[in-house]
Write an enzyme that holds these catalytic residues in place. Structure first.
Site, short mmCIF file in Angstrom:
data_model
loop_
_atom_site.label_atom_id
_atom_site.label_comp_id
_atom_site.label_asym_id
_atom_site.label_seq_id
_atom_site.Cartn_x
_atom_site.Cartn_y
_atom_site.Cartn_z
N THR A 179 77.38 83.92 43.61
CA THR A 179 76.20 83.08 43.77
C THR A 179 76.43 82.17 44.97
OG1 THR A 179 75.78 83.12 41.39
CG2 THR A 179 74.66 81.42 42.67
N LYS A 213 68.27 83.93 41.67
CA LYS A 213 69.43 83.38 40.96
C LYS A 213 69.52 81.87 41.15
CE LYS A 213 73.28 83.25 38.62
NZ LYS A 213 74.54 83.84 39.04
N LYS A 265 77.19 73.23 42.24
CA LYS A 265 77.10 74.03 43.46
C LYS A 265 75.81 74.82 43.51
CE LYS A 265 78.67 77.99 43.43
NZ LYS A 265 78.18 79.40 43.22
#
Length: 290
Positions: free
Chosen positions: A97, A172, A241
């Site tokens: 990711t 995502k 993050k």
């Protein structure tokens, strides 16, 4: 049998790679901490000392790491993947990711070197990786996805093809930033319940079975009620993050995201307090402190 290189054997990668082996593929693995390759070698994989050597002759290369920096290093660094010699027309699958900008840039670099490329983050967590039931969130060419599907099916049950490279990562980041919002909302609800004198274990149970129940609520409400965050399903540093990348993407696209912004800020506070290695439910402490 397909010759596969799998790089990154953390909470997600280990289970994914083991399922690649169970599917009967020829597997070489690499991990920054070599001791994490031992279970894969014991199961029949080979190991390599560098990313470049791991991908030697590979038909499919799969990576799943931590963030932009670790992805950039493994692909572009000294002895990185792109300095290796892969099979002609090999497929590169980046499942880390990362930011949308980096995913698009990486796709371009891979295609320029003759690789086919899939932007392919996953959802389902370590239990899904172990069970081979992950969901693939894909960006890339339809033909590339079709050729990669026999490998992806070794550890997934569902594949969503959102569009070109960058589209899988865009989705995502949206869903993981929504996750940050859900976590923040549950944390605030628990804090209000505490001040109202409600029994927190009962509150957590009711939240987990009522109209606002979701996988996130079910996972974090009991932890928040008991202030227990050591057993890590998804660390606060990774949620922070992802939310940071998600907010940045939204702003670059010209979107106003006040709710996303607030949740991302709450997680950043947890990181600044040194709580990043704990489960994401630890943001309840930030709400209490506020």
């Amino acid at each position: 049998m397909i010759k596969i290189a799998f790089l990154g054997l953390g909470h997600m990668g280990k289970g994914m790679a083991l399922n690649v082996l169970k599917a009967g593929h020829d597997l070489t693995v690499w991990n920054r901490s070599p001791e994490k390759t031992i279970p894969l070698v014991n199961a029949g994989a080979r190991t390599a000392p560098t990313p470049a050597q791991a991908v030697d002759g590979a038909e499919v290369i799969i990576t799943i790491l931590g963030d932009d920096r670790s992805s950039q290093h493994i692909w572009l660094g000294d002895d990185g993947i792109l300095s290796g010699v892969m099979a002609p027309n090999a497929i590169a699958v980046e499942s880390t990711t990362v930011s949308r900008d980096w995913m698009i840039a990486l796709g371009g670099r891979c295609i320029d070197t003759g690789l086919r490329f899939l932007d392919c983050p996953v959802t389902g967590g370590p239990p899904g990786a172990d069970a081979g039931s992950l969901t693939m969130l894909v960006g890339g060419e339809t033909s590339t996805l079709a050729d990669a599907t026999p490998v992806l099916e070794a550890y997934s049950k569902r594949i969503y093809h959102f569009g070109p490279v960058g589209a899988g990562t865009a989705y995502k980041l949206i869903v993981n930033t929504i996750g940050a919002v859900q976590a923040a909302a549950v944390a605030e609800g628990i804090a209000v319940a505490r001040e109202a004198g409600l029994p927190l274990d009962m509150v957590a149970e009711a939240l987990s079975t009522g109209s606002v129940a979701s996988p996130m609520t079910i996972n974090i409400a009991p932890r928040m009620a008991q202030d227990q965050h050591d057993e890590v399903r998804f660390a606060a540093q990774w949620r922070s993050k992802d939310a940071h990348y998600g907010v940045n993407m939204a702003h670059e696209l010209g979107c106003a995201t006040p709710v996303f912004d607030a949740a991302a800020a709450l997680f950043k506070n947890a990181i600044d307090e040194g709580l990043g290695s704990l489960n994401e439910s630890v943001i309840a402490r930030m709400v209490e402190k506020a």
